[in-house]
Every structure is written in C-alpha cells, then in structure tokens.
Design a protein around this motif. Structure first.
Motif, mmCIF file in Angstrom:
data_model
loop_
_atom_site.group_PDB
_atom_site.id
_atom_site.type_symbol
_atom_site.label_atom_id
_atom_site.label_comp_id
_atom_site.label_asym_id
_atom_site.label_seq_id
_atom_site.Cartn_x
_atom_site.Cartn_y
_atom_site.Cartn_z
ATOM 1 N N GLY A 83 0.791 -1.220 0.000
ATOM 2 C CA GLY A 83 0.000 0.000 0.000
ATOM 3 C C GLY A 83 0.822 1.269 0.000
ATOM 4 N N LYS A 84 2.112 1.187 -0.316
ATOM 5 C CA LYS A 84 2.993 2.360 -0.304
ATOM 6 C C LYS A 84 3.547 2.685 -1.688
ATOM 7 C CE LYS A 84 4.384 1.334 4.460
ATOM 8 N NZ LYS A 84 5.509 1.055 5.390
ATOM 9 N N GLY A 85 3.071 2.003 -2.705
ATOM 10 C CA GLY A 85 3.512 2.294 -4.061
ATOM 11 C C GLY A 85 4.765 1.571 -4.501
ATOM 12 N N TYR A 86 5.279 0.642 -3.679
ATOM 13 C CA TYR A 86 6.527 -0.033 -4.037
ATOM 14 C C TYR A 86 6.365 -0.938 -5.257
ATOM 15 C CZ TYR A 86 8.387 1.559 0.448
ATOM 16 O OH TYR A 86 8.806 2.333 1.497
ATOM 17 N N ALA A 87 5.235 -1.614 -5.377
ATOM 18 C CA ALA A 87 5.046 -2.527 -6.501
ATOM 19 C C ALA A 87 5.165 -1.788 -7.827
ATOM 20 C CB ALA A 87 3.697 -3.229 -6.398
ATOM 21 N N GLY A 88 4.512 -0.631 -7.927
ATOM 22 C CA GLY A 88 4.587 0.149 -9.158
ATOM 23 C C GLY A 88 5.992 0.614 -9.456
ATOM 24 N N GLU A 89 6.716 1.013 -8.411
ATOM 25 C CA GLU A 89 8.084 1.480 -8.600
ATOM 26 C C GLU A 89 9.003 0.330 -9.008
ATOM 27 O OE1 GLU A 89 10.980 4.670 -6.298
ATOM 28 O OE2 GLU A 89 9.077 4.061 -5.415
ATOM 29 N N MET A 90 8.813 -0.841 -8.406
ATOM 30 C CA MET A 90 9.600 -2.017 -8.783
ATOM 31 C C MET A 90 9.394 -2.363 -10.249
ATOM 32 S SD MET A 90 8.748 -4.303 -5.412
ATOM 33 C CE MET A 90 9.195 -5.871 -6.171
ATOM 34 N N LEU A 91 8.137 -2.394 -10.662
ATOM 35 C CA LEU A 91 7.842 -2.749 -12.041
ATOM 36 C C LEU A 91 8.427 -1.714 -12.997
ATOM 37 C CD1 LEU A 91 6.526 -4.575 -14.101
ATOM 38 C CD2 LEU A 91 4.333 -3.431 -13.654
ATOM 39 N N ARG A 92 8.295 -0.436 -12.652
ATOM 40 C CA ARG A 92 8.835 0.620 -13.520
ATOM 41 C C ARG A 92 10.341 0.465 -13.695
ATOM 42 N NH1 ARG A 92 11.363 5.262 -12.760
ATOM 43 N NH2 ARG A 92 11.109 5.216 -10.503
ATOM 44 N N LEU A 93 11.053 0.216 -12.601
ATOM 45 C CA LEU A 93 12.503 0.074 -12.678
ATOM 46 C C LEU A 93 12.900 -1.168 -13.470
ATOM 47 C CD1 LEU A 93 13.443 1.084 -9.020
ATOM 48 C CD2 LEU A 93 13.862 2.412 -11.097
ATOM 49 N N MET A 94 12.159 -2.257 -13.311
ATOM 50 C CA MET A 94 12.486 -3.458 -14.077
ATOM 51 C C MET A 94 12.200 -3.259 -15.556
ATOM 52 S SD MET A 94 13.870 -6.369 -14.106
ATOM 53 C CE MET A 94 13.948 -7.179 -12.498
ATOM 54 N N LEU A 95 11.166 -2.483 -15.886
ATOM 55 C CA LEU A 95 10.887 -2.199 -17.292
ATOM 56 C C LEU A 95 12.031 -1.408 -17.927
ATOM 57 C CD1 LEU A 95 7.073 -1.340 -17.153
ATOM 58 C CD2 LEU A 95 8.127 -3.440 -18.025
ATOM 59 N N SER A 150 -2.856 -5.439 -8.064
ATOM 60 C CA SER A 150 -1.827 -5.778 -9.042
ATOM 61 C C SER A 150 -2.239 -5.329 -10.434
ATOM 62 C CB SER A 150 -1.554 -7.288 -9.034
ATOM 63 O OG SER A 150 -0.480 -7.613 -9.883
ATOM 64 N N ALA A 151 -3.494 -5.479 -10.772
ATOM 65 C CA ALA A 151 -3.968 -5.026 -12.083
ATOM 66 C C ALA A 151 -3.766 -3.525 -12.237
ATOM 67 C CB ALA A 151 -5.434 -5.394 -12.258
ATOM 68 N N ARG A 152 -4.061 -2.752 -11.194
ATOM 69 C CA ARG A 152 -3.860 -1.298 -11.274
ATOM 70 C C ARG A 152 -2.380 -0.962 -11.453
ATOM 71 N NH1 ARG A 152 -8.125 -1.220 -7.281
ATOM 72 N NH2 ARG A 152 -6.571 -1.329 -5.606
ATOM 73 N N THR A 153 -1.508 -1.711 -10.758
ATOM 74 C CA THR A 153 -0.066 -1.486 -10.903
ATOM 75 C C THR A 153 0.370 -1.712 -12.341
ATOM 76 O OG1 THR A 153 0.426 -2.065 -8.604
ATOM 77 C CG2 THR A 153 2.207 -2.330 -10.205
ATOM 78 N N ILE A 154 -0.119 -2.781 -12.952
ATOM 79 C CA ILE A 154 0.248 -3.097 -14.331
ATOM 80 C C ILE A 154 -0.292 -2.039 -15.291
ATOM 81 C CG2 ILE A 154 0.021 -4.803 -16.182
ATOM 82 C CD1 ILE A 154 -0.283 -6.936 -13.909
ATOM 83 N N LEU A 155 -1.543 -1.663 -15.106
ATOM 84 C CA LEU A 155 -2.140 -0.643 -15.968
ATOM 85 C C LEU A 155 -1.405 0.687 -15.849
ATOM 86 C CD1 LEU A 155 -5.909 -1.455 -15.303
ATOM 87 C CD2 LEU A 155 -4.732 -1.686 -17.504
ATOM 88 N N ALA A 156 -1.000 1.043 -14.638
ATOM 89 C CA ALA A 156 -0.297 2.312 -14.424
ATOM 90 C C ALA A 156 1.062 2.325 -15.106
ATOM 91 C CB ALA A 156 -0.130 2.568 -12.926
ATOM 92 N N ASN A 157 1.604 1.135 -15.400
ATOM 93 C CA ASN A 157 2.891 1.044 -16.090
ATOM 94 C C ASN A 157 2.734 0.750 -17.573
ATOM 95 O OD1 ASN A 157 5.544 1.144 -14.349
ATOM 96 N ND2 ASN A 157 3.965 0.255 -13.033
ATOM 97 N N GLY A 158 1.550 1.008 -18.094
ATOM 98 C CA GLY A 158 1.340 0.884 -19.533
ATOM 99 C C GLY A 158 0.783 -0.442 -19.993
ATOM 100 N N GLY A 159 0.332 -1.291 -19.077
ATOM 101 C CA GLY A 159 -0.197 -2.593 -19.461
ATOM 102 C C GLY A 159 -1.496 -2.498 -20.248
ATOM 103 N N VAL A 160 -1.632 -3.347 -21.238
ATOM 104 C CA VAL A 160 -2.857 -3.441 -22.039
ATOM 105 C C VAL A 160 -3.371 -4.876 -21.934
ATOM 106 C CG1 VAL A 160 -3.868 -3.253 -24.333
ATOM 107 C CG2 VAL A 160 -2.078 -1.646 -23.627
ATOM 108 N N LEU A 161 -4.588 -5.029 -21.447
ATOM 109 C CA LEU A 161 -5.155 -6.363 -21.261
ATOM 110 C C LEU A 161 -5.431 -7.012 -22.614
ATOM 111 C CD1 LEU A 161 -6.353 -8.500 -19.309
ATOM 112 C CD2 LEU A 161 -8.553 -7.322 -19.576
ATOM 113 N N GLU A 162 -4.796 -8.175 -22.824
ATOM 114 C CA GLU A 162 -5.087 -8.924 -24.054
ATOM 115 C C GLU A 162 -6.291 -9.831 -23.844
ATOM 116 O OE1 GLU A 162 -2.436 -10.969 -27.321
ATOM 117 O OE2 GLU A 162 -2.515 -12.261 -25.548
#
Length: 299
Positions: free
Chosen positions: A229-241, A263-275
C-alpha cells in the motif's frame, strides 16, 4: 445550477480521471478510505453544490484526493491532502494550490511531482542483485510469506529452500527443476534507500515458454506484507521495465489473478494493455482466472 456554458460536468469529471491516472503512474495506491463529501464552492453567484466520492490515494504515508473548485470564470482542480487517516474520516483534508482543469499531461505531471515531491532520478528503492549481506532479510521475507500464506510471486522459488546459498544458485537449482523448460532470469531485491530494508522481490524471465506465455508472463513480483500500500510494486515494475528496455526487449507480458485488483492497477499504471483472460488450469490464482497484460517498451 451548473455555472458554465462552455464546460460540461462530464469534461470536468474526465479531467479528474486523467489526474488520478497520473497519480497511479507516479506510484500512488488507491485506498478504501474516505466517504462522499461536498465539493468546494468558490466565488459569487456560483450555486453548484454536489457530493463527490472520489478515491483517496496513499503515497509515502500521505493521502491524496482529487477535487474541484468552481471559480466564476472556470473550474480548477485541487489535490486534497492529509497525513492521518482520521483526517480523511472527519473530512478534514487540506487543499493544495488549485490548478486549471485543462492542463496538458506534461504540465499535470509537473504539478503532481511537485506536490508529491517525486525525485524521478532518485527513486525510493533500488533494484539490487541479491548478495550475502541480504541473507537475514531475505530469509525473514520468506518466513513472513509462509506465516501469511501468501503466494511467492517473483521470488524464484524462495519457498522451496530454507538455505539462502541454495536460493542464490538460481541457474543450477531452477534448471534442475524445470529441465528443458528452464528460462534464464534476472532476480532483484527491491531495497529501500533510506534504511536499506528489503521490501520486495522481482523476477524477469528473459523469454516465454508456452506455460509462461499462457499463465506466468515475463515478470513476477511481490512486496513484503508489512510494506504494501505504499507504491513499491509500481516502482519495482517501472525500474524493471527500464532494465528490459536496456536489454532491447520490445514488449513484456505481465499476468495477475483477476481477483488481485491492486496488481492489475499497478500493471495498468505502467502501460499494461489487457489482451485477454484465461482459465487458470495451472492453479496459480485464487479466482481461477488469469489476466494477461502486454507492456510495450519501444518508443
């Protein structure tokens, strides 16, 4: 009475949607806090008064909500702020400086970065290669997940070994386990800069087997239960991208349980597109359905 002739209520609500999407991109996490509340009304002759139920977002221990102020000439947007949950429950959030409702994306990002004090070149966490000095924290991470009964997503089989040195032998251990289906990967620890605490683990699989293409994806990640709940997941994904781009990858697949909306919101916030969504024949999810998101890395 709506006070504007050339601006509709729908346009204003869509503008707030855009601001919330940018908050997600910057690493804010939606919460269940807050309740419907009256919007602010400013200026003589402005009779509009309505109830807003906008989401409250958490970022680095603070809370934010997008609101509006209806000045006579045109509406402005404002970010309400609070540092304690009780202020949200008492509808006692404070307003930051308002900004025009029709700012462009780059101008909005500048406003939000200043408000959130985001240092884009100095993230709160670093992705670090696991080293001997991380042993105690990684094994404590393992115990925390076992106690909570959580899924070890992105942990490269941490649940399967109780010896840190065995876990570090990713290629040897995982190639023995998967045989011809073994995929080389990059495993990194998310280490908080201010106190060197391991708050997450992320794993990049460099290619997709048929199984990974359908269920697992290129990237898996998890966050320590007490640090969510602190935004770490989004930051981790962004850095790995960013690492994926450096490797020349054109796109990556990231999957999640349909029930895991965070998790879905984290992916979407990093540009994810649901196939699509697929039935979880592998038993990886709680809902029984896996969502498959592609993130493009070119351009």
């Amino acid at each position: 009475m709506w006070p504007y002739q050339n601006i509709t209520r729908r346009q204003l609500e869509e503008a707030k949607d855009r601001v919330e999407a940018l908050l997600l991109r910057l690493g804010a996490e939606p919460t269940r806090l807050g309740s419907p509340h009256p919007v602010a009304v400013y200026g003589p002759g402005v009779a509009e008064r309505r109830i807003s139920s906008r989401t409250v977002y958490r970022y680095r221990g603070w809370f934010y909500r997008v609101d509006e102020v209806l000045f006579p000439q045109k509406p402005f947007l404002v970010i309400e702020c609070a540092d304690r949950e009780e202020n949200i429950r008492n509808n006692a959030m404070e307003d930051a400086d308002p900004f025009p409702w029709d700012l462009g994306e780059e101008e909005l990002l500048a406003e939000l970065r200043e408000l959130l004090e985001v240092e884009t070149m100095d993230p709160r966490i670093r992705l670090m290669e696991p080293a001997p000095e991380h042993e105690a924290q990684v094994m404590a991470y393992r115990e925390a997940f076992l106690r909570a009964g959580d899924s070890f997503d992105g942990c490269a089989g941490l649940e399967e070994t109780d010896r840190y040195e065995d876990w570090l032998d990713f290629a040897g251990r995982l190639s023995r386990k998967y045989g011809a289906d073994y995929v080389p990967s990059t495993v990194r620890l998310a280490v908080r800069q201010e106190d060197s605490r391991v708050v997450g683990i992320i794993d990049l699989r460099h290619r997709l087997t048929p199984f990974l293409l359908r269920f697992g994806g290129n990237i898996g990640y998890s966050v320590l239960p007490g640090e969510r709940g602190k935004g770490y997941a989004g930051e981790m994904l962004r850095l790995m991208l960013e690492h994926c781009r450096a490797l020349g990858m054109a796109r990556v697949l990231v999957t999640c349980d349909r029930a895991n909306t965070a998790s879905a919101r984290t992916i979407l916030a990093n540009g994810g597109v649901l196939e699509n969504e697929v039935v979880d024949e592998a038993g990886l999810s709680r809902s029984g359905v896996i969502q498959r998101y592609w993130i493009g890395l070119e351009g």
